[in-house]
Each structure stands twice: as C-alpha cells, then as structure tokens.
Design an enzyme around this catalytic site. Structure first.
Site, PDB file in Angstrom:
ATOM      1  N   ALA A  65      71.354  56.808  55.869  1.00  0.00           N
ATOM      2  CA  ALA A  65      71.934  57.985  55.124  1.00  0.00           C
ATOM      3  C   ALA A  65      72.157  59.099  55.925  1.00  0.00           C
ATOM      4  O   ALA A  65      71.277  59.384  56.775  1.00  0.00           O
ATOM      5  CB  ALA A  65      71.403  58.127  53.777  1.00  0.00           C
ATOM      6  N   GLY A 108      68.839  53.901  54.718  1.00  0.00           N
ATOM      7  CA  GLY A 108      69.776  53.427  54.223  1.00  0.00           C
ATOM      8  C   GLY A 108      70.616  52.186  54.891  1.00  0.00           C
ATOM      9  O   GLY A 108      71.059  51.268  54.235  1.00  0.00           O
ATOM     10  N   GLU A 111      68.438  49.263  54.356  1.00  0.00           N
ATOM     11  CA  GLU A 111      68.443  48.683  52.941  1.00  0.00           C
ATOM     12  C   GLU A 111      70.076  47.995  52.641  1.00  0.00           C
ATOM     13  O   GLU A 111      70.239  47.079  51.968  1.00  0.00           O
ATOM     14  CB  GLU A 111      68.586  49.824  51.922  1.00  0.00           C
ATOM     15  CG  GLU A 111      67.222  50.230  51.884  1.00  0.00           C
ATOM     16  CD  GLU A 111      66.968  51.963  51.416  1.00  0.00           C
ATOM     17  OE1 GLU A 111      67.865  52.688  51.687  1.00  0.00           O
ATOM     18  OE2 GLU A 111      65.927  51.875  50.491  1.00  0.00           O
ATOM     19  N   GLU A 131      62.083  57.024  56.299  1.00  0.00           N
ATOM     20  CA  GLU A 131      62.403  58.033  55.263  1.00  0.00           C
ATOM     21  C   GLU A 131      61.270  59.119  55.215  1.00  0.00           C
ATOM     22  O   GLU A 131      61.403  60.365  54.769  1.00  0.00           O
ATOM     23  CB  GLU A 131      62.837  57.765  53.888  1.00  0.00           C
ATOM     24  CG  GLU A 131      64.342  57.012  53.724  1.00  0.00           C
ATOM     25  CD  GLU A 131      64.270  55.577  54.250  1.00  0.00           C
ATOM     26  OE1 GLU A 131      63.506  54.930  54.603  1.00  0.00           O
ATOM     27  OE2 GLU A 131      65.293  54.893  53.649  1.00  0.00           O
TER      28      GLU A 131
HETATM   29  C1  HXC Z   1      72.800  61.902  60.400  1.00  0.00           C
HETATM   30  C2  HXC Z   1      72.229  60.849  62.459  1.00  0.00           C
HETATM   31  C3  HXC Z   1      71.616  59.999  61.692  1.00  0.00           C
HETATM   32  C4  HXC Z   1      71.396  60.052  60.434  1.00  0.00           C
HETATM   33  C5  HXC Z   1      71.616  59.558  63.905  1.00  0.00           C
HETATM   34  N1  HXC Z   1      72.338  60.841  63.729  1.00  0.00           N
HETATM   35  N2  HXC Z   1      71.183  59.189  62.821  1.00  0.00           N
HETATM   36  N3  HXC Z   1      72.920  61.889  61.674  1.00  0.00           N
HETATM   37  N4  HXC Z   1      72.190  61.044  59.840  1.00  0.00           N
HETATM   38  N5  HXC Z   1      70.719  59.366  59.625  1.00  0.00           N
HETATM   39  C6  HXC Z   1      73.147  61.386  64.615  1.00  0.00           C
HETATM   40  C7  HXC Z   1      72.130  62.175  65.639  1.00  0.00           C
HETATM   41  O1  HXC Z   1      71.831  63.717  64.751  1.00  0.00           O
HETATM   42  C8  HXC Z   1      72.828  62.419  66.625  1.00  0.00           C
HETATM   43  O2  HXC Z   1      74.104  63.526  66.666  1.00  0.00           O
HETATM   44  C9  HXC Z   1      73.654  61.247  66.853  1.00  0.00           C
HETATM   45  O3  HXC Z   1      73.574  60.734  65.838  1.00  0.00           O
HETATM   46  C10 HXC Z   1      72.754  60.348  67.938  1.00  0.00           C
HETATM   47  O4  HXC Z   1      71.343  60.387  67.460  1.00  0.00           O
HETATM   48  P1  HXC Z   1      70.311  60.560  68.591  1.00  0.00           P
HETATM   49  O5  HXC Z   1      69.108  61.056  67.601  1.00  0.00           O
HETATM   50  O6  HXC Z   1      70.540  61.490  69.682  1.00  0.00           O
HETATM   51  O7  HXC Z   1      70.041  59.217  69.158  1.00  0.00           O
HETATM   52  P2  HXC Z   1      68.645  58.540  69.643  1.00  0.00           P
HETATM   53  O8  HXC Z   1      68.016  59.384  70.483  1.00  0.00           O
HETATM   54  O9  HXC Z   1      69.008  57.136  70.448  1.00  0.00           O
HETATM   55  O10 HXC Z   1      67.981  58.166  68.419  1.00  0.00           O
HETATM   56  C11 HXC Z   1      68.371  57.158  67.602  1.00  0.00           C
HETATM   57  C12 HXC Z   1      67.455  57.430  66.151  1.00  0.00           C
HETATM   58  C13 HXC Z   1      67.576  58.851  65.641  1.00  0.00           C
HETATM   59  C14 HXC Z   1      65.959  56.826  66.597  1.00  0.00           C
HETATM   60  C15 HXC Z   1      68.194  56.170  65.205  1.00  0.00           C
HETATM   61  O11 HXC Z   1      68.907  59.243  65.569  1.00  0.00           O
HETATM   62  C16 HXC Z   1      66.934  58.911  64.300  1.00  0.00           C
HETATM   63  O12 HXC Z   1      65.835  58.806  64.201  1.00  0.00           O
HETATM   64  N6  HXC Z   1      68.031  58.929  63.307  1.00  0.00           N
HETATM   65  C17 HXC Z   1      67.381  59.283  61.803  1.00  0.00           C
HETATM   66  C18 HXC Z   1      66.843  57.814  61.207  1.00  0.00           C
HETATM   67  C19 HXC Z   1      66.355  58.122  59.767  1.00  0.00           C
HETATM   68  O13 HXC Z   1      65.742  58.830  59.568  1.00  0.00           O
HETATM   69  N7  HXC Z   1      66.924  57.349  58.712  1.00  0.00           N
HETATM   70  C20 HXC Z   1      66.799  57.258  57.556  1.00  0.00           C
HETATM   71  C21 HXC Z   1      67.849  58.409  56.844  1.00  0.00           C
HETATM   72  S1  HXC Z   1      67.434  58.761  55.175  1.00  0.00           S
HETATM   73  P3  HXC Z   1      74.157  64.795  67.583  1.00  0.00           P
HETATM   74  O14 HXC Z   1      75.123  65.500  66.809  1.00  0.00           O
HETATM   75  O15 HXC Z   1      73.044  65.426  67.438  1.00  0.00           O
HETATM   76  O16 HXC Z   1      74.639  63.925  68.748  1.00  0.00           O
HETATM   77  C22 HXC Z   1      67.953  57.453  54.319  1.00  0.00           C
HETATM   78  C23 HXC Z   1      67.868  57.360  52.694  1.00  0.00           C
HETATM   79  C24 HXC Z   1      68.623  56.108  52.349  1.00  0.00           C
HETATM   80  O17 HXC Z   1      68.662  56.483  54.906  1.00  0.00           O
HETATM   81  C25 HXC Z   1      68.354  56.499  50.728  1.00  0.00           C
HETATM   82  C26 HXC Z   1      69.241  55.528  49.973  1.00  0.00           C
HETATM   83  C27 HXC Z   1      71.059  56.131  50.098  1.00  0.00           C
END
Ligand code: HXC
Length: 257
Positions: A65, A108, A111, A131
């Site tokens: 998400a 998400g 999921e 998360e």
């Molecule tokens: C918003 C995101 C994002 C996310 C990546 N991006 N994941 N933006 N929400 N979940 C964006 C980054 O900010 C970045 O934007 C661009 O995508 C590229 O990501 P990088 O981090 O630069 O890439 P990389 O170094 O290759 O790392 C990839 C990654 C990392 C390991 C996937 O991006 C990451 O850890 N993302 C978050 C994963 C996460 O925590 N997911 C769970 C979210 S909570 P910019 O603008 O900086 O270039 C969730 C709750 C669900 O899902 C509940 C149910 C609805």
C-alpha cells in the site's frame, strides 16, 4: 484509468489487468485500488471473460500500500476508507484469478497476490510482509491467508521480522504454484488461464467456490456444499456437452449455459 491497464481479449476468454504505477513500484494508492475494484466488478459480470490475470511488471507486482498516502492517516480515516474492501473483492470474484508475479510482492501487494486463486511467479519474485518495519502490521490477509498457506512458524517469522522470501522459498511454503524464468512468466500465466478458460465457466465457478469453502467450514459441511454444487451442474447444458463430447471423442465447446 490512470493506474490500471485492462486488456479484455488478452487470450480467448482471458482478461489481463496490469497494475501500472511503475515509478512507485506499483505502490497501491487509493485511486489504483478503486480502479482495480471497478475493473473487477465489470469483468466479473462479463460473459466474454472466464479467467482474470492480475500482474504488475518485471520489477514489481506491487511493493505494498502507498506509504506516502498512509503516513498521515488516523484510525478513523482507515476505518472509513474503502481501501481494504478491494482485497476482499478480489478473493470473492466468482471467476478464477491468477496473479502473475515478478519482482516485489510486498505488504498489501503480497496480500493482493495471495487473494488470487493461483500464483505464477518469475525467478525474481520476492514475497514479504514488511509492515512491521514501518510500525504497523499486515491488514489485508497477511496474518490470515499467509498463515493458512505456510503454517504458524513461517508466518510468524515473516510477519514479525518483515524479511522477504524468494520464489524458491515461496514455492516450498506453498504460496505459489510454480516458478518460471522472468522472460516467460506472463506466457505461463496465460497458458494456465487459457487452459481454465476452455472449461465450462459454470463448473469452474462452482469448483472454485467449493475449494474456497474448505477453508471456512468443517469437512462434513464442506462435503455437503461440494455435493450440492456437483448436483447443480447437472442442470447445465455444459454438463451434457462435456459428457457427450467425451463419448463422441471430440473437444467440448462450453457455452456457460
Ligand atoms: C509508496 C513506495 C512504496 C510504497 C516503493 N515506493 N514502495 N512508495 N509506498 N509501499 C517508492 C519509493 O518511495 C521510491 O520512490 C520508488 O518507489 C522506488 O523505490 P526504492 O525504494 O527507491 O527502490 P529499491 O531501493 O529498489 O527498494 C525497493 C523496496 C523498497 C525494497 C520494495 O521500495 C521498499 O521497502 N518499499 C516499501 C515496502 C513496504 O514496506 N511495503 C508495505 C507497505 S504497508 P521515490 O519517489 O523515492 O523514487 C502495506 C500495508 C497494507 O502494504 C495493508 C492493507 C491495505
């Protein structure tokens, strides 16, 4: 649609939904999820569609998400938002759904893939529920669907550490159906979808419903439910067509009637 691409005739009776927010690794923002919800609703009632493939791109199925959008939210915002209903909606879609996953399927996104009926993964696929690392926990099935698939020990490890698992581990833990090279993961998902699309859509719908029922009820209840669905198919033309085609040594032509 800004963040979803839909191809209705990807293959005969197969629709393809592509998540299309590549710069953000397909982070699932509210607009994307509501576009996905509308698309699923339309495809689920479309007679020209029998199977739905959901995919992202080679680098990311979906990295979760949208954290940027969630960061400032409070409990009431989350409670009143309609975001979470879409994960339920995909699992309730009456037609078979296949997630074609390459790269990140996180939070998400993981999921969402697990809400589909089957998952075809590329060798580069990574699954995880990170998360916990951002101060929350899975909220759309990560503690439930994942636990049913992989068992308690592995689910606890994934949910409590946020560590990703690769495609091999996901296969070993029965999250996915199979792993194929990145170059052919879409082809493989399409092949599986086409195989299913050649069956009677009435039979696939009731068979899907019955398999899903196994997670909800006792064995006796499940068997009862299965039997009723089985009987029901005997009022379809497809049952006659299927059995006659077998006897006449020809391919059946199922009409969904
Ligand atoms: C918003 C995101 C994002 C996310 C990546 N991006 N994941 N933006 N929400 N979940 C964006 C980054 O900010 C970045 O934007 C661009 O995508 C590229 O990501 P990088 O981090 O630069 O890439 P990389 O170094 O290759 O790392 C990839 C990654 C990392 C390991 C996937 O991006 C990451 O850890 N993302 C978050 C994963 C996460 O925590 N997911 C769970 C979210 S909570 P910019 O603008 O900086 O270039 C969730 C709750 C669900 O899902 C509940 C149910 C609805």
């Amino acid at each position: 649609m800004d963040f979803i691409k839909v191809t209705k005739d990807h293959a005969p009776y197969v629709a393809l939904i592509e998540l299309n927010r590549p710069k953000e690794l397909n982070a699932l923002n509210i607009q994307l999820m509501s576009e996905l919800g509308e698309t699923l609703k339309a495809l689920d009632t479309d007679d020209e569609v029998r199977v739905i493939i959901l995919t992202g791109n080679e680098k990311a199925f979906a990295a979760g998400a949208d954290i940027r959008q969630m960061a400032g939210k409070g409990t009431i915002d989350m409670l009143q938002g309609e975001l979470f209903g879409i994960w339920t909606q995909i699992s309730k879609t009456s037609k078979p759904t296949i997630a074609a996953v390459s790269g990140f399927a996180l939070g998400g996104g993981c999921e969402l893939a697990m809400s589909c009926d089957m998952i075809i993964a590329s060798e580069s696929a990574q699954f995880g529920q990170p998360e916990i690392k951002i101060g929350v926990m899975p909220g759309a099935g990560g503690t439930q669907r994942l636990t049913r698939a992989v068992g308690k020990a592995k689910a606890m490890e994934m949910v409590l550490t946020g560590k990703f698992i690769d495609a091999e581990e996901a296969l070993r833990y029965r999250i996915i159906n199979r792993i194929v090279p990145v170059e052919v993961y879409m082809q493989e998902a399409t092949k599986l979808a086409s195989e299913i699309a050649a069956m009677s859509p009435l039979a696939t719908q009731l068979a899907k419903e019955s398999v899903n029922r196994a997670f909800e009820v006792s064995l006796e209840e499940g068997l009862y439910f299965e039997r009723k669905n089985y009987y029901m198919l005997y009022s379809s033309e497809d049952q006659k067509e299927g059995m006659n085609a077998f006897l006449e040594k020809r391919k059946p032509d199922f009409k969904g009637k």
